[in-house]
Design an enzyme around this catalytic site. Structure first.
Site, short mmCIF file in Angstrom:
data_model
loop_
_atom_site.label_atom_id
_atom_site.label_comp_id
_atom_site.label_asym_id
_atom_site.label_seq_id
_atom_site.Cartn_x
_atom_site.Cartn_y
_atom_site.Cartn_z
N SER A 137 0.79 -1.23 0.00
CA SER A 137 0.00 0.00 0.00
C SER A 137 0.82 1.28 0.00
O SER A 137 0.33 2.32 -0.40
CB SER A 137 -0.95 0.00 1.20
OG SER A 137 -0.24 -0.15 2.39
N LYS A 194 -12.39 -0.42 0.45
CA LYS A 194 -11.55 0.44 -0.41
C LYS A 194 -12.23 0.53 -1.77
O LYS A 194 -13.16 1.32 -1.93
CB LYS A 194 -10.12 -0.11 -0.44
CG LYS A 194 -9.52 -0.17 0.98
CD LYS A 194 -8.07 -0.55 0.96
CE LYS A 194 -7.54 -0.91 2.33
NZ LYS A 194 -7.67 0.12 3.36
N HIS A 245 -5.52 -3.86 -1.49
CA HIS A 245 -5.33 -2.85 -2.54
C HIS A 245 -5.33 -3.46 -3.94
O HIS A 245 -5.13 -2.74 -4.92
CB HIS A 245 -4.04 -2.06 -2.29
CG HIS A 245 -4.17 -1.15 -1.10
ND1 HIS A 245 -4.68 0.13 -1.19
CD2 HIS A 245 -3.91 -1.36 0.21
CE1 HIS A 245 -4.70 0.68 0.01
NE2 HIS A 245 -4.23 -0.21 0.88
C1 LIG Z 1 -3.06 -4.40 3.13
C2 LIG Z 1 -4.22 -4.02 4.00
N1 LIG Z 1 -4.86 -4.98 4.68
C3 LIG Z 1 -5.92 -4.70 5.47
C4 LIG Z 1 -6.38 -3.41 5.62
C5 LIG Z 1 -7.54 -3.14 6.51
O1 LIG Z 1 -8.70 -3.01 5.76
P1 LIG Z 1 -10.00 -2.29 6.34
O2 LIG Z 1 -9.79 -0.83 6.18
O3 LIG Z 1 -11.09 -2.84 5.49
O4 LIG Z 1 -10.13 -2.71 7.76
C6 LIG Z 1 -5.76 -2.38 4.92
C7 LIG Z 1 -6.24 -0.98 5.08
O5 LIG Z 1 -5.54 -0.06 5.33
C8 LIG Z 1 -4.65 -2.69 4.09
O6 LIG Z 1 -4.02 -1.73 3.40
#
Ligand SMILES: Cc1ncc(COP(=O)(O)O)c(C=O)c1O
Length: 396
Positions: free
Chosen positions: A184, A243, A212
């Site tokens: 990310s 997202k 992502h």
């Molecule tokens: C790689 C990754 N996994 C999990 C999450 C968590 O997702 P959520 O915002 O749906 O809790 C994020 C969010 O920032 C993320 O970038």
């Protein structure tokens, strides 16, 4: 001695944040999250959201959410294992499995929750978790909740991963390799074909967090596994619904066996109320839209390429991103935050990202281009980047 209830130990830490110049207030949105937003009372171009496809404020999702509320109410009323498992929850899981081209999909209340719940449920003492060093915080926390041993491999370093596998294979029962699908902070894609090959060679399981990649990579946003055509070869394929999908929630796609086990042992599902009907209705509409057409993902990629090439031509360092995530690397932490502040003053909101989220000295503003941006908005943003870049001597 001071009264513990005055929380002086926290006051001291907060003062430390202020002394380091990293204390901050949360920005406040005065309306929907879209390509332009009202931020702290001012209208600005939004290059900071994960709303890749512009679904967060899409009329079709809003209508579906309202219809779901009218039929099912505002809340699910219980955890799924008691009386919070509505027919729409199961319908959503069926739709996600079909979309992801997997046997089954199991939903959670968030992507974070999904990692926190799944990793501990599928590993135990005597197992080993091998994690990419740049994996997301929710994977780190999820792994901490597991009784398995943990180790990391250098970011996307396949030789290092193999070394770790070779050294450890005989010492453990199950081995689980975990990687983000798309990283990310830099926007690079995991070397999934090589990882899967190693996993098959060393009889390890694979777990891809595609927060992502979902809605971004693969046919109409089916994700990193689809992008590399690795269906059936990745054991646990995680996605977020918060997202690109624009709502809230997370899921893991994989086998029917995985589904049955998580249904009995995933703690966020056993001990926390299920997704509210409005969210479920809106998510299903989003998935249907992606199954109907590649229009949204096509526009996302078109916008991302357009913006990235314009920034590159101006001379900004946009790193090694392979996805719409577009970092503009500044380096110094204070200068990065100053750049972000000045961009905002001029009408573009791009958050500054510095240590400890990224390594020291690699501060960047991270631009998140979406399908909802117009070319005019992107042109305007580029103009502002150029102006501020020159003022701050980031551009020559
Ligand atoms: C790689 C990754 N996994 C999990 C999450 C968590 O997702 P959520 O915002 O749906 O809790 C994020 C969010 O920032 C993320 O970038």
């Amino acid at each position: 001695m001071s009264n513990v209830h005055e929380l002086n130990f926290l006051k001291e830490k907060i003062q430390g944040l202020k002394d380091d110049g990293v204390y901050r207030k949360l920005p406040v949105l005065g309306g929907a999250n879209d390509s332009e937003v009202i931020l702290d009372g001012k209208k600005v171009i939004n290059l900071s959201s994960n709303n890749y496809l512009g679904f967060a404020n899409h009329p079709r999702l809003k209508k579906a959410a309202i219809e779901a509320v009218e039929k099912y109410g505002a809340g699910a009323g219980a955890v799924r294992t008691i009386v919070g498992n509505m027919d729409i929850h199961e319908e959503l899981e069926g739709l996600l499995a079909e979309f992801k081209r997997e046997e089954a999909a199991f939903i959670y209340q968030s992507g974070f929750n999904c990692n926190a719940g799944t990793i501990q449920a599928i590993t135990e003492k005597g197992d080993l978790i091998i994690s990419d060093e740049l994996n997301h915080a929710s994977i780190i926390d999820g792994s901490r909740l597991s009784k398995a041993d943990k180790t990391i491999y250098k970011h996307s370093d396949i030789d290092h991963l193999e070394k770790v596998l070779k050294e450890n294979r005989d010492k453990y029962n199950n081995i689980l390799i975990i990687t983000d699908g798309v990283f990310s902070m830099d926007g690079d894609i995991a070397k999934l074909p090589e990882i899967v090959e190693l996993a098959e060679k060393y009889e390890a399981m694979t777990y891809v967090d595609d927060a992502h990649g979902s809605g971004v990579l693969g046919e109409s946003g089916r994700g990193t596994v689809d992008h590399f055509n690795l269906h059936g070869r990745v054991d646990f394929s995680i996605g977020t619904l918060s997202k690109a999908i624009g709502v809230v929630g997370g899921y893991v796609a994989g086998s029917e066996t995985m589904y049955q086990w998580l249904n009995h042992r995933a703690r966020p599902v056993l001990f926390s109320t299920s997704l509210p009907p409005a969210a479920v209705g809106a998510i299903m509409e989003a998935i249907r839209m992606l199954m109907e057409s590649t229009e949204y993902t096509d526009r996302l990629w078109d916008n991302a390429k357009y913006f990235k090439s314009k920034l590159g031509k101006l001379g900004f360092d946009t790193g090694h991103s392979e996805t719409p995530i577009t970092p503009v690397i500044i380096g110094d932490e204070a200068k990065t935050m100053e750049f972000s502040r000045k961009l905002l003053e001029n009408g573009v909101f791009v958050s500054g990202i510095v240590f400890p989220t990224v390594p020291r000295g690699t501060g960047r503003v991270r631009c998140m281009v979406t399908a909802a941006h117009t070319k005019e908005q992107l042109d305007k943003a580029v103009e502002i980047f150029e102006k501020v870049g020159k003022e701050m001597n980031i551009l020559g």
